[in-house]
Design an enzyme around this catalytic site. Structure first.
Site, PDB file in Angstrom:
ATOM      1  N   GLY A 190      -2.762   9.058  -3.709  1.00  0.00           N
ATOM      2  CA  GLY A 190      -4.082   9.475  -4.205  1.00  0.00           C
ATOM      3  C   GLY A 190      -4.104  10.791  -4.951  1.00  0.00           C
ATOM      4  O   GLY A 190      -5.035  11.060  -5.711  1.00  0.00           O
ATOM      5  N   ASP A 217       0.879  -1.174   0.000  1.00  0.00           N
ATOM      6  CA  ASP A 217       0.000   0.000   0.000  1.00  0.00           C
ATOM      7  C   ASP A 217       0.915   1.223   0.000  1.00  0.00           C
ATOM      8  O   ASP A 217       2.121   1.117   0.255  1.00  0.00           O
ATOM      9  CB  ASP A 217      -0.876  -0.005   1.268  1.00  0.00           C
ATOM     10  CG  ASP A 217      -1.729   1.258   1.378  1.00  0.00           C
ATOM     11  OD1 ASP A 217      -2.370   1.638   0.387  1.00  0.00           O
ATOM     12  OD2 ASP A 217      -1.726   1.895   2.450  1.00  0.00           O
ATOM     13  N   SER A 218       0.327   2.376  -0.265  1.00  0.00           N
ATOM     14  CA  SER A 218       1.099   3.607  -0.199  1.00  0.00           C
ATOM     15  C   SER A 218       1.578   3.893   1.228  1.00  0.00           C
ATOM     16  O   SER A 218       2.491   4.688   1.416  1.00  0.00           O
ATOM     17  CB  SER A 218       0.244   4.774  -0.689  1.00  0.00           C
ATOM     18  OG  SER A 218      -0.962   4.814   0.052  1.00  0.00           O
ATOM     19  N   GLU A 249      -5.335   9.414   9.306  1.00  0.00           N
ATOM     20  CA  GLU A 249      -3.942   9.320   9.783  1.00  0.00           C
ATOM     21  C   GLU A 249      -3.745  10.105  11.076  1.00  0.00           C
ATOM     22  O   GLU A 249      -2.908   9.757  11.901  1.00  0.00           O
ATOM     23  CB  GLU A 249      -2.993   9.845   8.709  1.00  0.00           C
ATOM     24  CG  GLU A 249      -3.049   9.033   7.455  1.00  0.00           C
ATOM     25  CD  GLU A 249      -1.695   8.542   6.989  1.00  0.00           C
ATOM     26  OE1 GLU A 249      -0.676   9.097   7.398  1.00  0.00           O
ATOM     27  OE2 GLU A 249      -1.690   7.585   6.199  1.00  0.00           O
ATOM     28  N   CYS A 308      -4.222  -1.115  -2.004  1.00  0.00           N
ATOM     29  CA  CYS A 308      -4.361   0.336  -2.141  1.00  0.00           C
ATOM     30  C   CYS A 308      -5.289   0.568  -3.322  1.00  0.00           C
ATOM     31  O   CYS A 308      -5.048   0.048  -4.417  1.00  0.00           O
ATOM     32  CB  CYS A 308      -2.983   0.942  -2.418  1.00  0.00           C
ATOM     33  SG  CYS A 308      -3.008   2.704  -2.804  1.00  0.00           S
ATOM     34  N   ASN A 309      -6.344   1.309  -3.084  1.00  0.00           N
ATOM     35  CA  ASN A 309      -7.310   1.544  -4.166  1.00  0.00           C
ATOM     36  C   ASN A 309      -6.688   2.339  -5.297  1.00  0.00           C
ATOM     37  O   ASN A 309      -6.913   2.058  -6.469  1.00  0.00           O
ATOM     38  CB  ASN A 309      -8.523   2.284  -3.616  1.00  0.00           C
ATOM     39  CG  ASN A 309      -9.370   1.419  -2.718  1.00  0.00           C
ATOM     40  OD1 ASN A 309     -10.368   0.866  -3.146  1.00  0.00           O
ATOM     41  ND2 ASN A 309      -8.972   1.271  -1.471  1.00  0.00           N
ATOM     42  N   THR A 310      -5.904   3.364  -4.951  1.00  0.00           N
ATOM     43  CA  THR A 310      -5.302   4.210  -5.980  1.00  0.00           C
ATOM     44  C   THR A 310      -4.348   3.395  -6.852  1.00  0.00           C
ATOM     45  O   THR A 310      -4.361   3.505  -8.087  1.00  0.00           O
ATOM     46  CB  THR A 310      -4.550   5.387  -5.323  1.00  0.00           C
ATOM     47  OG1 THR A 310      -5.428   6.037  -4.392  1.00  0.00           O
ATOM     48  CG2 THR A 310      -4.073   6.378  -6.351  1.00  0.00           C
ATOM     49  N   CYS A 331     -11.360   3.497  -0.512  1.00  0.00           N
ATOM     50  CA  CYS A 331     -10.034   3.939  -0.081  1.00  0.00           C
ATOM     51  C   CYS A 331      -9.705   3.188   1.195  1.00  0.00           C
ATOM     52  O   CYS A 331     -10.573   3.032   2.069  1.00  0.00           O
ATOM     53  CB  CYS A 331     -10.032   5.445   0.177  1.00  0.00           C
ATOM     54  SG  CYS A 331      -8.471   6.045   0.860  1.00  0.00           S
ATOM     55  N   THR A 332      -8.463   2.748   1.287  1.00  0.00           N
ATOM     56  CA  THR A 332      -8.056   1.939   2.442  1.00  0.00           C
ATOM     57  C   THR A 332      -8.239   2.658   3.777  1.00  0.00           C
ATOM     58  O   THR A 332      -8.385   2.023   4.806  1.00  0.00           O
ATOM     59  CB  THR A 332      -6.564   1.594   2.319  1.00  0.00           C
ATOM     60  OG1 THR A 332      -5.848   2.815   2.085  1.00  0.00           O
ATOM     61  CG2 THR A 332      -6.321   0.630   1.201  1.00  0.00           C
ATOM     62  N   HIS A 333      -8.192   3.985   3.760  1.00  0.00           N
ATOM     63  CA  HIS A 333      -8.268   4.740   5.020  1.00  0.00           C
ATOM     64  C   HIS A 333      -9.691   4.886   5.548  1.00  0.00           C
ATOM     65  O   HIS A 333      -9.878   5.206   6.710  1.00  0.00           O
ATOM     66  CB  HIS A 333      -7.703   6.148   4.818  1.00  0.00           C
ATOM     67  CG  HIS A 333      -6.214   6.209   4.806  1.00  0.00           C
ATOM     68  ND1 HIS A 333      -5.453   5.519   3.903  1.00  0.00           N
ATOM     69  CD2 HIS A 333      -5.342   6.898   5.592  1.00  0.00           C
ATOM     70  CE1 HIS A 333      -4.168   5.774   4.127  1.00  0.00           C
ATOM     71  NE2 HIS A 333      -4.080   6.611   5.143  1.00  0.00           N
TER      72      HIS A 333
HETATM   73  N1  DGL Z   1      -4.046   3.841   0.097  1.00  0.00           N
HETATM   74  C1  DGL Z   1      -4.686   4.900  -0.654  1.00  0.00           C
HETATM   75  C2  DGL Z   1      -5.945   4.362  -1.329  1.00  0.00           C
HETATM   76  O1  DGL Z   1      -6.524   3.367  -0.932  1.00  0.00           O
HETATM   77  C3  DGL Z   1      -5.026   6.075   0.214  1.00  0.00           C
HETATM   78  C4  DGL Z   1      -3.830   6.872   0.675  1.00  0.00           C
HETATM   79  C5  DGL Z   1      -3.073   7.530  -0.462  1.00  0.00           C
HETATM   80  O2  DGL Z   1      -3.591   8.466  -1.098  1.00  0.00           O
HETATM   81  O3  DGL Z   1      -1.968   7.098  -0.701  1.00  0.00           O
HETATM   82  O4  DGL Z   1      -6.380   4.943  -2.293  1.00  0.00           O
END
Ligand code: DGL
Length: 270
Positions: A46, A13-14, A156, A76-78, A190-192
């Protein structure tokens, strides 16, 4: 004696958000070993261009492959939105599982009206990946999508409940749900966002279903693996990050739902 140990499952993930996916993976596959890489030095993905996210994702995959993995989960969705096909082209023999298709499938299964709302980062929403995945499953589905970038920073920061979280949730979400023909299902793309579910719930009409891709991605990984580790007991997680072990441990604990220890996180360069 462990005689049927398989190479670990690689997850990246990011940053720490993908720990919501790792948590679901560990619940579904408790005896498996995992390597988790959080690209904390370059977070967020993102707001970056798709080309940059593809480059970073290929680098994350290469770092995990160098440690020998048997499948790759793009948590990570992005990165799933921008880089899944590039990852599959670069590594044709490696099973690569992203979070978008499982999330879209969960939404289509949950929605009665097939009018589905999706929220995510700018990159995920702008690229239209959820919209395409949902339409791939039901051509007649309607999708209302919005980028909710502030949610990432709030998650975060630990501002997941209380008046600020609810005010931001209201600002983003009320316009999507105010009409009579509003969506009946909301995808947390989004993971968050799963850590903000309680605040999001307070500003939505009661009948709206909220889905995220963590559990459905874990189910997709279980289907993908032909040999799951059969030994009893808890699998091992190797922790990698590209910066800031202390912050990774502190913030990541919220996403993982259990304590993380900075001294167990190896900092690597991509
Ligand atoms: N992990 C990213 C997502 O799921 C969110 C955080 C980012 O922007 O890196 O899109």
């Amino acid at each position: 004696m462990k005689i049927d140990r398989q190479p670990p499952i690689g997850v990246f993930d990011s940053g720490v958000g993908g720990l919501t996916v790792l948590r679901a993976l560990r619940l579904a596959l408790p005896a498996e070993d995992f390597i988790y890489l959080g690209d904390t030095a370059r977070l967020p993905y993102g707001t970056k261009s798709p080309e940059t996210v593809v480059r970073y994702s290929l680098q994350c995959a290469a770092a995990l492959l160098a440690r020998r993995i048997r499948c790759l989960v793009v948590a990570c969705n992005t990165a799933s939105a921008a880089a899944l096909s590039a990852l599959r082209v670069r590594h044709p023999a490696l099973p690569v599982i992203g979070v978008i298709e499982p999330g879209a499938a969960a939404a289509v299964a949950a929605s009665q009206s097939q009018h589905i709302a999706v929220i995510g980062t700018e990159g995920t929403i702008g690229g239209g990946a959820y919209q395409s995945a949902i339409h791939g499953l039901n051509q007649r589905a309607r999708v209302t999508a919005a980028a909710c970038s502030l949610f990432v920073a709030m998650a975060e920061e630990g501002w997941t409940d209380g008046p600020i979280a609810q005010a931001v949730a209201r600002r983003y979400l009320e316009p999507m749900f105010k009409n009579d023909d509003a969506p009946d299902t909301l995808v947390l793309g989004c993971t968050h966002f799963p850590v903000l579910t309680a605040s999001i719930r307070t500003v939505l009409p009661g009948h709206i279903r909220i889905v995220d891709s963590a559990a459905t991605t874990a189910a997709a990984v279980v289907r993908q693996l032909h040999n799951v580790t059969k030994t009893a007991g808890r699998g091992h997680v190797t922790w990698l990050a590209t910066d800031g072990a202390a912050r990774f441990a502190r913030v990541g604990s919220t996403f993982l739902g259990e304590p993380l220890h900075a001294e167990r996180i190896e900092i690597i360069d991509l």
